[in-house]
Design a protein around this motif. Structure first.
Motif, mmCIF file in Angstrom:
data_model
loop_
_atom_site.group_PDB
_atom_site.id
_atom_site.type_symbol
_atom_site.label_atom_id
_atom_site.label_comp_id
_atom_site.label_asym_id
_atom_site.label_seq_id
_atom_site.Cartn_x
_atom_site.Cartn_y
_atom_site.Cartn_z
ATOM 1 N N ASN A 93 22.564 2.450 -7.175
ATOM 2 C CA ASN A 93 21.741 1.379 -7.736
ATOM 3 C C ASN A 93 20.316 1.439 -7.168
ATOM 4 O OD1 ASN A 93 22.495 -2.192 -8.163
ATOM 5 N ND2 ASN A 93 20.740 -1.008 -8.795
ATOM 6 N N GLY A 94 20.212 1.631 -5.855
ATOM 7 C CA GLY A 94 18.895 1.732 -5.216
ATOM 8 C C GLY A 94 18.114 2.924 -5.764
ATOM 9 N N LYS B 190 13.156 4.155 -11.671
ATOM 10 C CA LYS B 190 12.488 3.326 -12.684
ATOM 11 C C LYS B 190 11.100 2.878 -12.205
ATOM 12 C CE LYS B 190 13.967 -0.882 -13.506
ATOM 13 N NZ LYS B 190 15.010 -1.863 -13.680
ATOM 14 N N ASN B 191 11.011 2.439 -10.960
ATOM 15 C CA ASN B 191 9.781 1.802 -10.496
ATOM 16 C C ASN B 191 8.800 2.735 -9.815
ATOM 17 O OD1 ASN B 191 10.831 -0.667 -11.322
ATOM 18 N ND2 ASN B 191 11.854 -0.993 -9.364
ATOM 19 N N PRO C 32 18.809 -3.205 -4.103
ATOM 20 C CA PRO C 32 19.813 -3.541 -5.130
ATOM 21 C C PRO C 32 20.308 -4.980 -5.078
ATOM 22 C CG PRO C 32 20.719 -2.025 -3.485
ATOM 23 C CD PRO C 32 19.248 -2.110 -3.227
ATOM 24 N N PHE C 33 20.157 -5.638 -3.921
ATOM 25 C CA PHE C 33 20.599 -7.035 -3.853
ATOM 26 C C PHE C 33 19.495 -8.003 -4.284
ATOM 27 C CE2 PHE C 33 23.939 -4.930 -1.707
ATOM 28 C CZ PHE C 33 25.061 -5.669 -2.050
ATOM 29 N N ILE C 34 18.267 -7.489 -4.435
ATOM 30 C CA ILE C 34 17.200 -8.294 -5.038
ATOM 31 C C ILE C 34 17.281 -8.151 -6.556
ATOM 32 C CG2 ILE C 34 14.684 -8.405 -5.392
ATOM 33 C CD1 ILE C 34 15.502 -9.774 -2.820
ATOM 34 N N THR C 35 17.391 -6.910 -7.036
ATOM 35 C CA THR C 35 17.443 -6.721 -8.498
ATOM 36 C C THR C 35 18.773 -7.261 -9.041
ATOM 37 O OG1 THR C 35 18.223 -4.440 -8.195
ATOM 38 C CG2 THR C 35 15.864 -4.752 -8.515
ATOM 39 N N SER D 86 0.814 -1.219 0.000
ATOM 40 C CA SER D 86 0.000 0.000 0.000
ATOM 41 C C SER D 86 0.845 1.265 0.000
ATOM 42 C CB SER D 86 -0.838 0.025 1.264
ATOM 43 O OG SER D 86 0.045 0.186 2.354
ATOM 44 N N GLU D 87 2.126 1.120 0.241
ATOM 45 C CA GLU D 87 2.972 2.302 0.408
ATOM 46 C C GLU D 87 3.399 2.849 -0.945
ATOM 47 O OE1 GLU D 87 4.044 3.834 3.333
ATOM 48 O OE2 GLU D 87 2.546 2.625 4.359
ATOM 49 N N GLU D 88 4.086 3.970 -0.899
ATOM 50 C CA GLU D 88 4.478 4.595 -2.163
ATOM 51 C C GLU D 88 5.490 3.744 -2.931
ATOM 52 O OE1 GLU D 88 5.427 8.902 -1.353
ATOM 53 O OE2 GLU D 88 4.755 8.183 0.592
#
Ligand SMILES: Cc1cc2nc3c(=O)[nH]c(=O)nc-3n(C[C@H](O)[C@H](O)[C@H](O)COP(=O)(O)OP(=O)(O)OC[C@H]3O[C@@H](n4cnc5c(N)ncnc54)[C@H](O)[C@@H]3O)c2cc1C
Ligand code: SF4
Ligand code: SF4
Ligand code: SF4
Length: 361
Positions: free
Chosen positions: A193-194, A200-201, A78-81, A68-70
């Motif tokens: 990176n973050g 982007k998102n 960055p360690f997930i992407t 629900s957050e922004e």
């Protein structure tokens, strides 16, 4: 269409968000959190302590299938992407040069050629940006992410602090609280990176950001570094005026002018675990990357990656804020970036043996 029919047909197609629970189990609890602050930047339910922690229930744990957050903490980490894993060691770039600030007040305390500081002052004084997000420190060398809006405030950020601080959290704060829309961020590869992920998102073109990335082999949690410096040099942090890591040595300069050195290996037990996995030495997602390796002492190596970065550098030179030289040893940068890959390979093997999550696999 009946509501029941609609729900039966379409709800299974809506991909549920992954959220803090997954971020914690895959990244934070397995030692892969570098403390960049991306996950806390736009969600008030998470706060950064030594590591990010939930301070309020996450909406995904209250039965919702979408965050629900922004922003979604999980999607921007960055360690997930982990896209940095697929880049060449020096990333994509237009050219590599050496540069140096012209103002003596910058050079007096700069880590290398003072280019990060000179570019920040140039951008601020020529209205490219409203503020600079970077890292200052206190007397005891505790790093702190701060926002500078004047030449004096930018000058207070000069120099490298070898300890982690959540720069992306501060970036989020100035956007949310101060409503600033034109920013420069100076930060490490993971932080840049973050921010690129958030652009982007989430942020899209709402905020205009110039990103200056620092080369980075490794970083340290403050307390461990402080204790190790005491043990190795018998110094308290307030006695130190400069810390540098170069050519395999950890070097401190004291207020009394002494220069003391130890092999950097001695500090290995303190290195953030995430840094042993990270391969983003040259900060591949920035507009300009800056570092010491590759240039003569007193100069900063600059990797020019984007048109934006190229224009900023050229205009800062034209306006007399910096000088530029072609004298760069690119092989030495590639060599160090390559060492980081070897470290990553060893870390991947270790994580496999321990059955831990491996980003990118
Ligand atoms: C943790 C760390 C590790 C590094 N490792 C390497 C390396 O292995 N090899 C290499 O060639 N270069 C490395 N660098 C970069 C190098 O130390 C210089 O920062 C770079 O050459 C720019 O020098 P300068 O004189 O232009 O910067 P200055 O003009 O002195 O400005 C320094 C800038 O760095 C920012 N900064 C300081 N500490 C931090 C921090 N902890 N986190 C985020 N931002 C910070 C400040 O906001 C400031 O704007 C590292 C930097 C850091 C912070
Ligand atoms: S609400 Fe969203 S951003 Fe916040 S903790 Fe939950 S999943 Fe993460
Ligand atoms: S986004 Fe940054 S601070 Fe948050 S879990 Fe990932 S690495 Fe850690
Ligand atoms: S080595 Fe990588 S993860 Fe560690 S502080 Fe530097 S850029 Fe961030």
């Amino acid at each position: 269409m009946l509501m029941e029919e609609y729900l039966a047909r379409f709800v299974p197609l809506i991909k549920p968000s992954k959220g803090f629970k997954e971020l914690k189990s895959l990244i934070i609890d397995t030692g892969l959190c570098c403390g960049c602050g991306t996950c806390v930047a736009f969600c008030s339910r998470i706060k950064m302590f030594d590591l990010p922690e939930l301070v309020e229930a996450c909406t995904l744990e209250q039965g919702s299938i979408k965050c629900s957050e922004e922003g979604t903490c999980y999607d921007n980490c960055p360690f997930i992407t982990a896209e940095f894993l697929s880049y060449e060691p020096l990333g994509e770039y237009k050219k590599i040069v050496a540069a140096r600030a012209k103002a003596s007040e910058i050079l007096a305390n700069a880590q290398d050629g003072g280019v990060a500081t000179a570019l920040a002052i140039f951008a601020l004084e020529n209205n490219y940006v409203d503020a600079i997000v970077g890292v200052g420190r206190d007397e005891e060398w505790r790093a702190r992410a701060i926002t500078a809006k004047s030449r004096e405030e930018v000058l207070s950020m000069v120099g490298t602090k070898y300890s982690k601080t959540p720069v992306v959290e501060e970036f989020g704060r100035v956007i949310k609280e101060e409503k600033l829309k034109k920013l420069m961020v100076i930060g490490l590869g993971c932080q840049i990176n973050g921010i690129r992920n958030l652009q982007k998102n989430l942020l899209k073109d709402l905020v205009d950001v110039i990103l200056i990335g620092l080369f980075c082999f490794e970083n340290f949690p403050y307390e461990c570094l402080r204790e190790k410096i005491k043990e190795e040099f018998n110094l308290s942090m307030s006695e130190i005026v400069k810390v540098d890591i170069t050519k395999g040595k950890f070097i401190v300069k004291t207020k009394s002018g002494e220069i003391l050195k130890k092999p950097v290996k001695v500090f290995d037990p303190c290195v953030n675990d995430a840094c042993n996995f990270c391969t983003n030495f040259s900060s591949v997602f920035s507009d300009l990357s800056v570092g010491s390796i590759g240039s003569e002492q007193g100069w900063t190596t600059v990797i020019v990656r984007t048109e934006r970065g190229e224009k900023l550098l050229e205009e800062a030179e034209k306006a007399g804020y910096i000088e530029i030289s072609e004298n760069v040893d690119v092989k030495s940068i590639e060599y160090v970036a390559g060492l980081k890959r070897k470290k990553n390979a060893a870390t991947v093997e270790k994580r496999k043996e321990e059955g831990l999550f491996i980003p990118g696999e």
